[in-house]
Design a protein around this motif. Structure first.
Motif, short mmCIF file in Angstrom:
data_model
loop_
_atom_site.label_atom_id
_atom_site.label_comp_id
_atom_site.label_asym_id
_atom_site.label_seq_id
_atom_site.Cartn_x
_atom_site.Cartn_y
_atom_site.Cartn_z
N GLY A 241 0.93 -1.27 -0.05
CA GLY A 241 -0.06 0.04 -0.01
C GLY A 241 0.87 1.18 -0.15
N ALA A 242 2.18 1.28 0.11
CA ALA A 242 3.00 2.35 0.16
C ALA A 242 3.27 2.79 -1.44
N PRO A 243 3.38 4.03 -1.55
CA PRO A 243 3.84 4.59 -2.95
C PRO A 243 5.45 4.52 -2.97
N THR B 9 8.90 7.21 -12.41
CA THR B 9 7.63 6.61 -12.52
C THR B 9 7.25 6.10 -11.08
N ARG B 10 5.86 6.57 -10.87
CA ARG B 10 5.51 6.42 -9.24
C ARG B 10 4.50 5.09 -9.49
N LEU B 11 4.66 4.51 -8.28
CA LEU B 11 3.94 3.01 -8.36
C LEU B 11 3.40 2.95 -7.04
N ILE B 12 2.33 2.00 -6.89
CA ILE B 12 1.92 1.60 -5.28
C ILE B 12 2.22 0.09 -5.19
N LEU C 165 11.08 -10.18 -5.51
CA LEU C 165 9.92 -9.19 -6.39
C LEU C 165 9.08 -8.38 -5.67
N ILE C 166 8.99 -7.14 -6.35
CA ILE C 166 7.91 -6.32 -5.66
C ILE C 166 6.98 -6.30 -6.70
N GLU C 167 5.60 -6.61 -6.40
CA GLU C 167 4.52 -6.47 -7.37
C GLU C 167 3.70 -5.00 -7.08
N ALA C 168 3.86 -4.22 -8.08
CA ALA C 168 3.26 -2.83 -7.97
C ALA C 168 2.31 -2.67 -9.02
N THR C 169 1.53 -1.45 -8.77
CA THR C 169 0.46 -0.91 -9.78
C THR C 169 1.15 0.36 -10.38
N ILE C 170 1.11 0.80 -11.39
CA ILE C 170 1.71 1.85 -12.02
C ILE C 170 0.81 3.04 -11.72
N LEU C 171 1.28 4.31 -11.01
CA LEU C 171 0.53 5.25 -10.85
C LEU C 171 0.49 6.43 -11.91
N THR C 172 1.51 6.49 -12.53
CA THR C 172 1.80 7.62 -13.36
C THR C 172 2.26 7.22 -14.74
N GLY C 173 2.07 8.07 -15.84
CA GLY C 173 2.83 7.83 -17.09
C GLY C 173 2.15 6.98 -17.97
N GLY D 260 -1.93 2.14 -14.20
CA GLY D 260 -2.95 1.06 -13.89
C GLY D 260 -2.67 -0.20 -14.00
N GLU D 261 -1.49 -0.57 -14.75
CA GLU D 261 -0.99 -1.71 -14.96
C GLU D 261 -0.13 -2.20 -13.92
N ASN D 262 -0.27 -3.81 -13.84
CA ASN D 262 0.53 -4.06 -12.49
C ASN D 262 1.94 -4.80 -13.30
#
Length: 287
Positions: free
Chosen positions: A138-140, A156-159, A167-175, A179-181
Motif C-alpha cells: 500500500g505504500a507508494p 515513475t511512481r507506483l503503489i 520481487l515487488i508487485e506494484a501498480t503503476i500510478l503515473t505515465g 493502472g498496469e500491474n
C-alpha cells in the motif's frame, strides 16, 4: 500550466508570485539574504507532524485510493529529510513492514580489504537505494532507474501491491502504463559519484510519500507539502518545489524555527538563484 488548469480563482495572483520567485524578484531581507513568502502564497505549518496531517489527512482510511495517494507528496531538499518523513508516514499504514538488504561489493576484488562490506552498506550515493529498504503493501514508491521504457522509467511512481522474497508487485500510478500491474526485480547498480567503484544489488526504488525536490521535477501534484527545515542548496529549487501545484490552497510549507526573525506577512526562507543562469535562459527564450 499547472496553475492555469487548477480552476482556482486565486490562480492569477499565484502565477505571478511563482514567476517572481523563479525570476529572482521576490523581496529579500538585506541583512539575512532570506526571501519572504506573501501571506496568500501558501499555508505555513509549525511542525513536520502538522505537515504530514495537512498533506495526508486520514491516511489510514484513504491510502488504498490510488488517485488520492498519487496526487500528493511532501518535498524536501535532501534525502536525509525525505527518508525520515517516508518512514514516519509508512508507520501509519496498517500491516507488517518487510526489510530488504542489499548485496554490496567492490568492482575490483583487490580493493575489498580497503572497503569492507560494512562500509559499503553504510553508503547511500545519489540515485541509489539504501542498503536496507523498508516497505509495506500500500505504500507508494518511485523508480530511480529505467527498467522498461517508456512504461517503467526513472521517476515513475507506483503503489506496492505485494512484497515477495525477490520481487515487488506494484501498480503503476503515473505515465503511459498507469493502472498496469508490474513486477520489479532487484538489479545491480553502480554509483558513478564515488572515488571507487562498487556494485549494489537492490530494488531500484524509494518510498514516495516524500521525495527530493530534484526528483519531483516534472511531477504534477494536487497537494504538496514542502519541508524547508534544511534549506535549499541549488539553483531554483524553491521555485521547482512550489510550482508542483496549481493552487496556493494546496501548498503547505514548513520553515525553520527561527520565526522571531520573520516579517509579519510570512516566513523567511532561503532560495538560491544564479543570475547568470536566468539571463542565459531569457536570452535563449526571447519574447
Amino acid at each position: 500550466m499547472r496553475v492555469k488548469f487548477s480552476g482556482d480563482l486565486s490562480a492569477g495572483a499565484f502565477s505571478n508570485q511563482l514567476l517572481a520567485l523563479g525570476n529572482g524578484e521576490a523581496p529579500v531581507d538585506v541583512q539575512t539574504g532570506l526571501i519572504k513568502f506573501p501571506a496568500n502564497f501558501c499555508t505555513l505549518v509549525d511542525s513536520a507532524e502538522e505537515l504530514i496531517v495537512k498533506v495526508f489527512p486520514n491516511i489510514q482510511q484513504s491510502f488504498t485510493r490510488h488517485d488520492w495517494i498519487c496526487e500528493r507528496a511532501i518535498l524536501a531538499p535532501k534525502n536525509e529529510s525525505v527518508t525520515k518523513i517516508n518512514m514516519q508516514i509508512q508507520k501509519m499504514l496498517p500491516g507488517n513492514e518487510k526489510s530488504y538488504n542489499s548485496i554490496d561489493m567492490v568492482m575490483d576484488p583487490s580493493e575489498a580489504v580497503n572497503y569492507p562490506t560494512e562500509f559499503l552498506n553504510s553508503l547511500e550515493p545519489s540515485g541509489c537505494p539504501p542498503h536496507i529498504l523498508h516497505l509495506k503493501v500500500g505504500a507508494p514508491i518511485i523508480l530511480i532507474r529505467n527498467l522498461d521504457s517508456p512504461k517503467l522509467c526513472n521517476g515513475t511512481r507506483l503503489i506496492i501491491k505485494a512484497i515477495l522474497s525477490n520481487l515487488i508487485e506494484a501498480t503503476i500510478l503515473t505515465g503511459c502504463g498507469k493502472g498496469e500491474n508490474v513486477f520489479i526485480p532487484r538489479i545491480p547498480m553502480i554509483p558513478n559519484d564515488l572515488p571507487f567503484s562498487f556494485k549494489r544489488l537492490q530494488f531500484p526504488v524509494r518510498l514516495a510519500f516524500a521525495m527530493t525536490i530534484n526528483k519531483a521535477q516534472g511531477q504534477s501534484l494536487k497537494v504538496a507539502g514542502i519541508n524547508l527545515e534544511q534549506p535549499c542548496f541549488s539553483h531554483g529549487q524553491l521555485y521547482v518545489a512550489c510550482s508542483r501545484v496549481g493552487s496556493p490552497r494546496n501548498l503547505f510549507i514548513l520553515t525553520p524555527e527561527e520565526k522571531e526573525h520573520c516579517l509579519s506577512e510570512g516566513s523567511s526562507v532561503k532560495e538560491i538563484l544564479f543570475k547568470e543562469v536566468l539571463l542565459k535562459e531569457n536570452n535563449n527564450n526571447p519574447m
